[in-house]
Design a protein around this motif. Structure first.
Motif, PDB file in Angstrom:
ATOM      1  N   GLY A  34      27.375  44.015  40.995  1.00  0.00           N
ATOM      2  CA  GLY A  34      27.720  45.310  40.425  1.00  0.00           C
ATOM      3  C   GLY A  34      29.177  45.469  40.039  1.00  0.00           C
ATOM      4  O   GLY A  34      29.627  46.571  39.746  1.00  0.00           O
ATOM      5  N   HIS A  35      29.924  44.374  40.040  1.00  0.00           N
ATOM      6  CA  HIS A  35      31.318  44.373  39.581  1.00  0.00           C
ATOM      7  C   HIS A  35      31.491  43.191  38.639  1.00  0.00           C
ATOM      8  O   HIS A  35      30.710  42.237  38.668  1.00  0.00           O
ATOM      9  CB  HIS A  35      32.298  44.211  40.750  1.00  0.00           C
ATOM     10  CG  HIS A  35      32.262  45.309  41.760  1.00  0.00           C
ATOM     11  ND1 HIS A  35      32.774  46.563  41.505  1.00  0.00           N
ATOM     12  CD2 HIS A  35      31.770  45.336  43.024  1.00  0.00           C
ATOM     13  CE1 HIS A  35      32.608  47.324  42.582  1.00  0.00           C
ATOM     14  NE2 HIS A  35      31.998  46.610  43.506  1.00  0.00           N
ATOM     15  N   ARG A  36      32.537  43.263  37.814  1.00  0.00           N
ATOM     16  CA  ARG A  36      32.852  42.135  36.941  1.00  0.00           C
ATOM     17  C   ARG A  36      34.360  42.034  36.810  1.00  0.00           C
ATOM     18  O   ARG A  36      35.083  43.042  36.918  1.00  0.00           O
ATOM     19  CB  ARG A  36      32.171  42.276  35.566  1.00  0.00           C
ATOM     20  CG  ARG A  36      32.768  43.354  34.689  1.00  0.00           C
ATOM     21  CD  ARG A  36      31.957  43.598  33.426  1.00  0.00           C
ATOM     22  NE  ARG A  36      31.754  42.410  32.614  1.00  0.00           N
ATOM     23  CZ  ARG A  36      32.629  41.967  31.698  1.00  0.00           C
ATOM     24  NH1 ARG A  36      33.776  42.606  31.526  1.00  0.00           N
ATOM     25  NH2 ARG A  36      32.357  40.910  30.969  1.00  0.00           N
ATOM     26  N   LYS A  37      34.844  40.824  36.619  1.00  0.00           N
ATOM     27  CA  LYS A  37      36.267  40.651  36.330  1.00  0.00           C
ATOM     28  C   LYS A  37      36.592  41.313  34.994  1.00  0.00           C
ATOM     29  O   LYS A  37      35.768  41.262  34.076  1.00  0.00           O
ATOM     30  CB  LYS A  37      36.604  39.148  36.240  1.00  0.00           C
ATOM     31  CG  LYS A  37      36.393  38.364  37.512  1.00  0.00           C
ATOM     32  CD  LYS A  37      36.610  36.868  37.294  1.00  0.00           C
ATOM     33  CE  LYS A  37      35.542  36.282  36.374  1.00  0.00           C
ATOM     34  NZ  LYS A  37      35.698  34.822  36.163  1.00  0.00           N
ATOM     35  N   PRO A  38      37.723  41.958  34.860  1.00  0.00           N
ATOM     36  CA  PRO A  38      38.841  42.027  35.796  1.00  0.00           C
ATOM     37  C   PRO A  38      38.901  43.321  36.620  1.00  0.00           C
ATOM     38  O   PRO A  38      39.998  43.798  36.944  1.00  0.00           O
ATOM     39  CB  PRO A  38      40.044  41.951  34.863  1.00  0.00           C
ATOM     40  CG  PRO A  38      39.594  42.710  33.640  1.00  0.00           C
ATOM     41  CD  PRO A  38      38.103  42.437  33.511  1.00  0.00           C
ATOM     42  N   SER A  39      37.769  43.913  36.975  1.00  0.00           N
ATOM     43  CA  SER A  39      37.792  45.175  37.706  1.00  0.00           C
ATOM     44  C   SER A  39      38.307  44.974  39.130  1.00  0.00           C
ATOM     45  O   SER A  39      38.030  43.948  39.763  1.00  0.00           O
ATOM     46  CB  SER A  39      36.389  45.785  37.764  1.00  0.00           C
ATOM     47  OG  SER A  39      35.556  45.039  38.630  1.00  0.00           O
ATOM     48  N   PRO A  40      39.066  45.941  39.661  1.00  0.00           N
ATOM     49  CA  PRO A  40      39.566  45.825  41.033  1.00  0.00           C
ATOM     50  C   PRO A  40      38.453  45.620  42.057  1.00  0.00           C
ATOM     51  O   PRO A  40      38.640  44.912  43.056  1.00  0.00           O
ATOM     52  CB  PRO A  40      40.294  47.159  41.256  1.00  0.00           C
ATOM     53  CG  PRO A  40      40.654  47.634  39.889  1.00  0.00           C
ATOM     54  CD  PRO A  40      39.543  47.180  39.002  1.00  0.00           C
ATOM     55  N   GLY A  41      37.287  46.220  41.806  1.00  0.00           N
ATOM     56  CA  GLY A  41      36.190  46.101  42.754  1.00  0.00           C
ATOM     57  C   GLY A  41      35.718  44.673  42.942  1.00  0.00           C
ATOM     58  O   GLY A  41      35.319  44.281  44.050  1.00  0.00           O
ATOM     59  N   MET A  42      35.737  43.894  41.877  1.00  0.00           N
ATOM     60  CA  MET A  42      35.320  42.497  41.964  1.00  0.00           C
ATOM     61  C   MET A  42      36.266  41.713  42.858  1.00  0.00           C
ATOM     62  O   MET A  42      35.837  40.922  43.720  1.00  0.00           O
ATOM     63  CB  MET A  42      35.274  41.876  40.563  1.00  0.00           C
ATOM     64  CG  MET A  42      34.695  40.464  40.516  1.00  0.00           C
ATOM     65  SD  MET A  42      32.966  40.375  41.030  1.00  0.00           S
ATOM     66  CE  MET A  42      32.288  39.251  39.791  1.00  0.00           C
ATOM     67  N   PHE A  43      37.541  41.934  42.693  1.00  0.00           N
ATOM     68  CA  PHE A  43      38.526  41.195  43.485  1.00  0.00           C
ATOM     69  C   PHE A  43      38.549  41.666  44.943  1.00  0.00           C
ATOM     70  O   PHE A  43      38.713  40.857  45.855  1.00  0.00           O
ATOM     71  CB  PHE A  43      39.908  41.308  42.849  1.00  0.00           C
ATOM     72  CG  PHE A  43      39.966  40.711  41.470  1.00  0.00           C
ATOM     73  CD1 PHE A  43      39.716  39.365  41.261  1.00  0.00           C
ATOM     74  CD2 PHE A  43      40.243  41.498  40.360  1.00  0.00           C
ATOM     75  CE1 PHE A  43      39.750  38.802  39.987  1.00  0.00           C
ATOM     76  CE2 PHE A  43      40.281  40.956  39.086  1.00  0.00           C
ATOM     77  CZ  PHE A  43      40.033  39.606  38.892  1.00  0.00           C
TER      78      PHE A  43
END
Length: 220
Positions: free
Chosen positions: A152-161
């Motif tokens: 449910g997250h993808r780069k470059p979103s903060p949630g992914m990292f």
């Protein structure tokens, strides 16, 4: 030694594979498509989803690959007069003959042998899942795999990292992203990570070796 002092997260496409431009060129040649025409059609369809990232509609996913390809085929026909090229599946053609970057696999295996956490962090299309797993053995190479369509997250979103750091069990400052896209590297750095912009295997390996040498020596 603290063997999990640093987490190395590698991208897949363009890092564990040849550059995306190479794969795109091979795909277009096989399909008899002009790359510039295809890119224009991709851009028009992508804009419908409020983004400029051509992969976001299908690696989030906001739409199925089949629906996405149908829209692209319609634009190719309506705007560019390209008929008889109704795309129904991208995965098979995209991965047909796609080479694994075995030199980078060896770099990751060495990093893991040195004690680093090694994972794969990819914006991945659901229908591509079985294909990439035939190119590398995730169980042998990675401690964890994070794919956009699953988490449910993808780069470059903060949630992914944030999720990747949590899964690795280390703070953001101890995470390293290796990615061929500069905006993904920038997103990682904004999240407090270190990043290696992958342009070629030798240069990326040298930079990663330096980071590992520093981090692992501090844990001895």
């Amino acid at each position: 030694m603290n063997t999990r002092r640093i987490a190395v997260w590698t991208d897949f496409g363009g890092v564990l594979t040849p550059p995306i431009q190479h794969t795109m060129g091979t795909f277009c040649a096989a399909q008899g498509l002009d790359p510039q025409v295809l890119l224009q059609a991709l851009g028009k369809v992508t804009a419908r989803y409020g983004t400029t990232d051509v992969m976001e509609p299908i690696d989030t996913p906001l739409i199925t690959e089949e629906e996405w390809l149908a829209q692209i085929s319609e634009v190719l026909a309506a705007d560019h007069g390209v008929t008889g090229k109704r795309l129904t599946s991208l995965a098979d053609a995209w991965f047909d003959g796609r080479e694994t970057n075995h030199e980078w696999v060896a770099v990751l295996r060495k990093a893991r042998d040195q004690g680093a956490f090694v994972g794969m962090l990819s914006n991945m299309v659901p229908t591509w899942d079985a294909h990439w797993r035939r190119m590398v053995d995730p169980a042998e190479l990675f401690d964890d795999v994070l794919l956009s369509f699953e988490v449910g997250h993808r780069k470059p979103s903060p949630g992914m990292f944030a999720l990747a750091a949590e899964r690795a069990g280390v703070p953001a400052g101890s995470c390293v992203l290796i990615d061929d896209l500069a905006h993904n590297c920038a997103g990682a750095e904004a999240a407090g990570w270190q990043a290696v912009h992958f342009t070629d295997t030798t240069t990326a390996a040298e930079r990663l070796d330096a980071l590992l040498g520093s981090a692992l020596s501090q844990g001895s």
